[in-house]
Motif scaffolding. Structure first.
Motif, PDB file in Angstrom:
ATOM      1  N   VAL A 180       0.838  -1.201   0.000  1.00 28.75           N
ATOM      2  CA  VAL A 180       0.000   0.000   0.000  1.00 28.75           C
ATOM      3  C   VAL A 180       0.873   1.251   0.000  1.00 28.75           C
ATOM      4  N   GLU A 181       0.632   2.103  -0.978  1.00 30.48           N
ATOM      5  CA  GLU A 181       1.352   3.379  -1.045  1.00 30.48           C
ATOM      6  C   GLU A 181       0.687   4.378  -0.101  1.00 30.48           C
ATOM      7  N   PRO A 182       1.448   5.018   0.748  1.00 35.35           N
ATOM      8  CA  PRO A 182       0.854   6.028   1.634  1.00 35.35           C
ATOM      9  C   PRO A 182       0.570   7.315   0.859  1.00 35.35           C
ATOM     10  N   PRO A 183      -0.286   8.169   1.395  1.00 30.08           N
ATOM     11  CA  PRO A 183      -0.518   9.456   0.727  1.00 30.08           C
ATOM     12  C   PRO A 183       0.721  10.343   0.849  1.00 30.08           C
ATOM     13  N   LYS A 184       0.878  11.261  -0.081  1.00 28.70           N
ATOM     14  CA  LYS A 184       1.974  12.228   0.003  1.00 28.70           C
ATOM     15  C   LYS A 184       1.820  13.040   1.295  1.00 28.70           C
ATOM     16  N   PRO A 185       2.918  13.540   1.841  1.00 28.80           N
ATOM     17  CA  PRO A 185       2.808  14.344   3.066  1.00 28.80           C
ATOM     18  C   PRO A 185       1.832  15.515   2.935  1.00 28.80           C
ATOM     19  N   SER A 186       1.854  16.217   1.807  1.00 25.12           N
ATOM     20  CA  SER A 186       0.940  17.359   1.633  1.00 25.12           C
ATOM     21  C   SER A 186      -0.509  16.892   1.597  1.00 25.12           C
ATOM     22  N   THR A 187      -0.754  15.738   0.994  1.00 22.44           N
ATOM     23  CA  THR A 187      -2.103  15.179   0.939  1.00 22.44           C
ATOM     24  C   THR A 187      -2.563  14.778   2.336  1.00 22.44           C
ATOM     25  N   ARG A 188      -1.661  14.181   3.109  1.00 30.35           N
ATOM     26  CA  ARG A 188      -1.994  13.776   4.476  1.00 30.35           C
ATOM     27  C   ARG A 188      -2.363  14.992   5.319  1.00 30.35           C
ATOM     28  N   VAL A 189      -1.577  16.050   5.218  1.00 25.46           N
ATOM     29  CA  VAL A 189      -1.861  17.262   5.992  1.00 25.46           C
ATOM     30  C   VAL A 189      -3.191  17.867   5.551  1.00 25.46           C
ATOM     31  N   ALA A 190      -3.429  17.928   4.242  1.00 26.45           N
ATOM     32  CA  ALA A 190      -4.664  18.510   3.723  1.00 26.45           C
ATOM     33  C   ALA A 190      -5.897  17.742   4.204  1.00 26.45           C
ATOM     34  N   ALA A 191      -5.748  16.430   4.391  1.00 21.44           N
ATOM     35  CA  ALA A 191      -6.886  15.600   4.782  1.00 21.44           C
ATOM     36  C   ALA A 191      -7.029  15.434   6.291  1.00 21.44           C
TER      37      ALA A 191
ATOM     38  N   ALA B 278      -6.452  17.938  13.310  1.00 20.81           N
ATOM     39  CA  ALA B 278      -5.137  17.440  13.719  1.00 20.81           C
ATOM     40  C   ALA B 278      -4.031  18.200  12.983  1.00 20.81           C
ATOM     41  N   ALA B 279      -4.240  18.466  11.692  1.00 16.69           N
ATOM     42  CA  ALA B 279      -3.255  19.228  10.907  1.00 16.69           C
ATOM     43  C   ALA B 279      -3.166  20.658  11.412  1.00 16.69           C
ATOM     44  N   ALA B 280      -4.304  21.246  11.769  1.00 18.05           N
ATOM     45  CA  ALA B 280      -4.314  22.618  12.282  1.00 18.05           C
ATOM     46  C   ALA B 280      -3.528  22.702  13.586  1.00 18.05           C
TER      47      ALA B 280
ATOM     48  N   GLY C 252       4.127  26.966  14.301  1.00 18.48           N
ATOM     49  CA  GLY C 252       4.054  28.411  14.094  1.00 18.48           C
ATOM     50  C   GLY C 252       3.529  28.803  12.725  1.00 18.48           C
ATOM     51  N   THR C 253       2.662  27.977  12.154  1.00 18.61           N
ATOM     52  CA  THR C 253       2.118  28.269  10.833  1.00 18.61           C
ATOM     53  C   THR C 253       0.662  27.821  10.779  1.00 18.61           C
ATOM     54  N   GLU C 254       0.073  27.908   9.605  1.00 20.85           N
ATOM     55  CA  GLU C 254      -1.292  27.446   9.380  1.00 20.85           C
ATOM     56  C   GLU C 254      -1.238  26.163   8.565  1.00 20.85           C
ATOM     57  N   ALA C 255      -2.282  25.352   8.672  1.00 18.89           N
ATOM     58  CA  ALA C 255      -2.313  24.057   7.977  1.00 18.89           C
ATOM     59  C   ALA C 255      -2.176  24.231   6.465  1.00 18.89           C
ATOM     60  N   ARG C 256      -2.849  25.222   5.886  1.00 22.67           N
ATOM     61  CA  ARG C 256      -2.776  25.383   4.430  1.00 22.67           C
ATOM     62  C   ARG C 256      -1.379  25.821   3.996  1.00 22.67           C
ATOM     63  N   LYS C 257      -0.710  26.638   4.818  1.00 24.57           N
ATOM     64  CA  LYS C 257       0.665  27.039   4.489  1.00 24.57           C
ATOM     65  C   LYS C 257       1.616  25.852   4.626  1.00 24.57           C
ATOM     66  N   LEU C 258       1.399  25.043   5.663  1.00 26.81           N
ATOM     67  CA  LEU C 258       2.214  23.847   5.841  1.00 26.81           C
ATOM     68  C   LEU C 258       2.027  22.917   4.650  1.00 26.81           C
ATOM     69  N   CYS C 259       0.785  22.712   4.260  1.00 24.66           N
ATOM     70  CA  CYS C 259       0.470  21.852   3.116  1.00 24.66           C
ATOM     71  C   CYS C 259       1.149  22.381   1.849  1.00 24.66           C
ATOM     72  N   SER C 260       1.073  23.665   1.650  1.00 28.86           N
ATOM     73  CA  SER C 260       1.684  24.286   0.476  1.00 28.86           C
ATOM     74  C   SER C 260       3.201  24.133   0.475  1.00 28.86           C
ATOM     75  N   SER C 261       3.825  24.264   1.649  1.00 27.49           N
ATOM     76  CA  SER C 261       5.288  24.147   1.708  1.00 27.49           C
ATOM     77  C   SER C 261       5.753  22.707   1.499  1.00 27.49           C
ATOM     78  N   LEU C 262       4.879  21.744   1.767  1.00 30.57           N
ATOM     79  CA  LEU C 262       5.243  20.342   1.564  1.00 30.57           C
ATOM     80  C   LEU C 262       5.100  19.918   0.104  1.00 30.57           C
TER      81      LEU C 262
END
Length: 182
Positions: A63-74, A78-80, A87-97
């Motif tokens: 089983v392939e795991p989701p990409k880190p950015s996909t995991r954070v987005a979903a 917990a991501a927030a 020290g950031t927001e979930a969408r910014k973290l997702c974008s940086s990944l």
């Protein structure tokens, strides 16, 4: 089976006698990097283990795991919370990944060790990323130094103007004082 299942490379879970080498270590480091970037492991194997040992090994192998950015987005709340700790927001973290970090992590935890050598592919991409970052830093440093130089020129020009005005005032005062004594 030897190892912690959550960090175990697919070739370890195959239990086929295939040589387990440094590529398994790269896989484990990739899992650790995934966890550091997302706050979760690629797989929650405790839930899978409830289905049995065979399901656990299958998850690790196939089983392939989701990409880190996909995991954070979903991950929602917990991501927030994880992003807030960073020290950031979930969408910014997702974008940086998204992009390079996703790519590096997914290469390190690739299932098929023969498709691409994990270590070499991840290392090459990391080096490219670091080189680009170093070039960007040099450009930013040059820009900052140029801005400082312009600022100093302005300050010096301002200082020179101030000194000229003060010198003119002193000269005028001196001429007035000389006139009093003559």
């Amino acid at each position: 089976m030897i190892g912690t299942p959550e960090y175990m490379a697919p070739e370890q879970a195959e239990m086929s006698g295939l040589d387990v080498d440094t590529r398994a270590d790269i896989y484990s480091l990739g899992v650790l990097l995934y966890e550091l970037l997302t706050g979760t492991k690629p797989f929650e194997l405790r839930e899978v283990l409830k289905s049995g040992y065979g399901a656990l090994l299958e998850q690790i192998r196939d089983v392939e795991p989701p990409k880190p950015s996909t995991r954070v987005a979903a991950s929602g709340d917990a991501a927030a919370a994880f992003a807030k700790q960073r020290g950031t927001e979930a969408r910014k973290l997702c974008s940086s990944l998204r992009g390079d970090l996703d790519w590096i992590v997914m290469k390190a935890i690739a299932k098929d060790r023969t498709r691409v050598e994990r270590a070499r592919a991840a290392e090459e991409r990391a080096r490219e990323l670091l080189a680009a970052e170093a070039a960007a830093r040099q450009e930013a440093t040059a820009h900052r130094l140029a801005a400082q130089a312009i600022s100093l020129v302005r300050e010096d020009a301002s200082s020179a103007l101030h000194l000229a005005i003060e010198a003119a005032r002193l000269r005028r005062d001196d001429e007035s004082n000389i006139a009093l004594y003559t």
